[in-house]
Design a protein around this motif. Structure first.
Motif, PDB file in Angstrom:
ATOM      1  N   ILE A 129      40.142   4.531  23.702  1.00  0.00           N
ATOM      2  CA  ILE A 129      40.527   6.837  24.389  1.00  0.00           C
ATOM      3  C   ILE A 129      40.669   6.738  24.862  1.00  0.00           C
ATOM      4  N   PRO A 130      40.378   7.031  26.310  1.00  0.00           N
ATOM      5  CA  PRO A 130      39.942   7.202  27.536  1.00  0.00           C
ATOM      6  C   PRO A 130      40.892   7.092  27.905  1.00  0.00           C
ATOM      7  N   ILE A 131      41.520   5.696  27.520  1.00  0.00           N
ATOM      8  CA  ILE A 131      43.376   5.557  28.705  1.00  0.00           C
ATOM      9  C   ILE A 131      44.172   6.725  27.560  1.00  0.00           C
ATOM     10  N   GLU A 132      44.211   6.549  26.941  1.00  0.00           N
ATOM     11  CA  GLU A 132      45.287   6.986  26.116  1.00  0.00           C
ATOM     12  C   GLU A 132      45.116   8.555  26.627  1.00  0.00           C
ATOM     13  N   ARG A 133      44.028   8.837  26.761  1.00  0.00           N
ATOM     14  CA  ARG A 133      43.478  10.944  27.399  1.00  0.00           C
ATOM     15  C   ARG A 133      44.675  10.825  28.456  1.00  0.00           C
ATOM     16  N   LEU A 134      43.595  10.016  29.193  1.00  0.00           N
ATOM     17  CA  LEU A 134      43.679  10.168  30.816  1.00  0.00           C
ATOM     18  C   LEU A 134      45.397   9.908  31.617  1.00  0.00           C
ATOM     19  N   LEU A 135      46.225   8.368  30.583  1.00  0.00           N
ATOM     20  CA  LEU A 135      46.890   7.755  31.256  1.00  0.00           C
ATOM     21  C   LEU A 135      48.589   7.956  30.902  1.00  0.00           C
ATOM     22  N   TYR A 136      48.691   7.468  28.434  1.00  0.00           N
ATOM     23  CA  TYR A 136      49.511   7.578  28.195  1.00  0.00           C
ATOM     24  C   TYR A 136      50.125   8.897  28.017  1.00  0.00           C
ATOM     25  N   ARG A 137      48.991  10.609  27.698  1.00  0.00           N
ATOM     26  CA  ARG A 137      49.667  11.058  27.084  1.00  0.00           C
ATOM     27  C   ARG A 137      50.332  11.869  28.929  1.00  0.00           C
ATOM     28  N   ARG A 138      50.195  10.939  29.909  1.00  0.00           N
ATOM     29  CA  ARG A 138      51.271  11.289  30.895  1.00  0.00           C
ATOM     30  C   ARG A 138      52.734  11.132  31.096  1.00  0.00           C
ATOM     31  N   ILE A 139      52.534   9.700  29.790  1.00  0.00           N
ATOM     32  CA  ILE A 139      53.905   9.356  29.502  1.00  0.00           C
ATOM     33  C   ILE A 139      54.709   9.283  28.387  1.00  0.00           C
ATOM     34  N   TYR A 140      54.057  10.146  27.391  1.00  0.00           N
ATOM     35  CA  TYR A 140      54.886  10.458  26.232  1.00  0.00           C
ATOM     36  C   TYR A 140      56.247  11.809  26.514  1.00  0.00           C
ATOM     37  N   GLY A 141      57.242  11.263  26.211  1.00  0.00           N
ATOM     38  CA  GLY A 141      58.675  11.852  26.915  1.00  0.00           C
ATOM     39  C   GLY A 141      58.947  11.432  27.547  1.00  0.00           C
ATOM     40  N   GLN A 142      58.137  10.489  28.625  1.00  0.00           N
ATOM     41  CA  GLN A 142      59.159  10.118  29.990  1.00  0.00           C
ATOM     42  C   GLN A 142      60.039   8.651  29.701  1.00  0.00           C
ATOM     43  N   PRO A 143      60.884   8.873  30.785  1.00  0.00           N
ATOM     44  CA  PRO A 143      62.196   7.509  31.219  1.00  0.00           C
ATOM     45  C   PRO A 143      61.156   6.383  30.366  1.00  0.00           C
ATOM     46  N   GLU A 144      61.414   5.610  29.911  1.00  0.00           N
ATOM     47  CA  GLU A 144      61.079   4.092  29.745  1.00  0.00           C
ATOM     48  C   GLU A 144      61.072   3.369  30.847  1.00  0.00           C
ATOM     49  N   LEU A 145      61.548   3.654  32.008  1.00  0.00           N
ATOM     50  CA  LEU A 145      61.108   3.178  32.832  1.00  0.00           C
ATOM     51  C   LEU A 145      59.923   3.482  33.757  1.00  0.00           C
ATOM     52  N   THR A 146      58.835   4.570  33.517  1.00  0.00           N
ATOM     53  CA  THR A 146      58.202   5.054  33.683  1.00  0.00           C
ATOM     54  C   THR A 146      57.420   4.746  32.458  1.00  0.00           C
ATOM     55  N   GLN A 147      57.335   4.607  31.316  1.00  0.00           N
ATOM     56  CA  GLN A 147      56.575   4.070  30.391  1.00  0.00           C
ATOM     57  C   GLN A 147      56.217   2.493  30.559  1.00  0.00           C
ATOM     58  N   VAL A 148      57.298   2.107  31.252  1.00  0.00           N
ATOM     59  CA  VAL A 148      56.959   0.155  31.587  1.00  0.00           C
ATOM     60  C   VAL A 148      56.448   0.061  32.672  1.00  0.00           C
ATOM     61  N   LEU A 149      56.926   0.264  34.120  1.00  0.00           N
ATOM     62  CA  LEU A 149      55.726   0.882  34.777  1.00  0.00           C
ATOM     63  C   LEU A 149      53.911   0.511  34.557  1.00  0.00           C
ATOM     64  N   MET A 150      54.658   1.776  33.949  1.00  0.00           N
ATOM     65  CA  MET A 150      52.832   2.726  33.770  1.00  0.00           C
ATOM     66  C   MET A 150      51.406   1.158  32.958  1.00  0.00           C
ATOM     67  N   THR A 151      52.046   0.876  32.006  1.00  0.00           N
ATOM     68  CA  THR A 151      52.224  -0.114  30.763  1.00  0.00           C
ATOM     69  C   THR A 151      51.466  -1.400  32.049  1.00  0.00           C
TER      70      THR A 151
END
Length: 287
Positions: free
Chosen positions: A77-99
């Motif tokens: 839950i805190p990972i989703e709130r602090l990190l994943y919400r920052r990459i919703y709707g972002q380019p796929e490369l950004t999501q790949v690097l973050m995850t």
């Protein structure tokens, strides 16, 4: 005939374990449009927590499963709130690097807390041994894995297709701005969807520990496998994911039985062939 029957049972059990773990990734990738390569890390967390609860705390298997699922969700839950919400709707490369970064952080923390060794989850007496069918015996745990996979498939399909939450989720996916204007709290919808996906990953990590052992680099070892079955099935499609897991699980198990020296060759050969014929997956959503 005995060999064929053994292959069929093991393939079905393996395919169902893949489905339970990877269906959460299918939801986040296909419905939420998030390339979550850290999905396997949450399955690993579930396995580690269940192993600790069952072996070190001497709790029962059922309690260990529940603690693993809810414990993993609490961590996520805190990972989703602090990190994943920052990459919703972002380019796929950004999501790949973050995850990917999240994956290696989770691996490091898990190995520091629980130790860098293979984790086992003791089975209860009811899941040990074999069930005699008269003409053949089947390991009870294989039957348990198959039943869990079917139950998850049915429950998830019903939740997405037949409930008010499923309507809100599909509306948020199709047009988040319009859904929000109509009163749908899209952040809550995404958070709940993410929690369900993580919980399923943890559940699959525990149930499938006999087939996919929980070890220090579990998240990296099976990262590609989970992503592949989702891509082959079609991101966001529950029937497609189930079909892909059963098909690829059957091919992989047959190859390992008959020609083990080839390793995962036939698995990835089948992936290449299916993607060539079905570029969007077996039941891919049209963009």
């Amino acid at each position: 005939m005995q060999t064929i029957f053994s292959i069929a049972v093991d393939a079905l059990a393996y395919g169902m374990v893949l489905f339970v773990i990877s269906i959460g990734l299918s939801v986040t990738l296909g419905l939420m449009r998030v390339v979550n390569l850290a999905h396997g890390a949450f399955a690993m967390i579930g396995g580690y927590i269940a192993s600790y609860a069952a072996r070190d705390l001497a709790l029962g298997y059922g309690a260990a499963v529940l603690i693993a699922v809810f414990g993993t969700i609490v961590i996520a839950i805190p990972i989703e709130r602090l990190l994943y919400r920052r990459i919703y709707g972002q380019p796929e490369l950004t999501q790949v690097l973050m995850t990917i970064g999240i994956t290696f952080c989770i691996i490091g923390i898990a190995n520091y807390v629980f130790g860098p060794t293979l984790k086992t989850i003791p089975l209860p007496p009811s899941l040990e041994g074999s069930a005699d069918l008269g003409f053949r015996s089947i390991a009870v745990h294989r039957i348990f894995a198959i039943v869990c996979g079917l139950a998850v498939a049915g429950a998830l399909w019903f939740a997405i297709e037949k409930t008010a939450f499923g309507v809100k989720l599909r509306a948020a996916v199709d047009n988040a701005a319009m859904a929000a204007a109509l009163g749908v709290r899209t952040e809550v919808v995404y958070a709940v969807s993410f929690a369900v996906a993580v919980g399923l990953a943890a559940f699959g990590g525990v149930v499938g520990a006999e087939l996919l052992p929980v070890e220090p680099y579990y998240a990296v070892r099976y990262m590609v496998t989970f992503l592949v079955v989702v891509s082959v099935g079609g991101a966001g499609s529950i029937p497609g994911a189930l079909a892909a897991c059963l098909l690829l699980g059957g091919i992989d198990t047959t190859g390992r039985y008959l020609m083990p020296e080839f390793g995962e060759f036939f698995f990835y050969l089948a992936v290449i062939a299916i993607v060539c014929v079905f570029p969007r997956g077996l039941a891919g959503r049209m963009k």
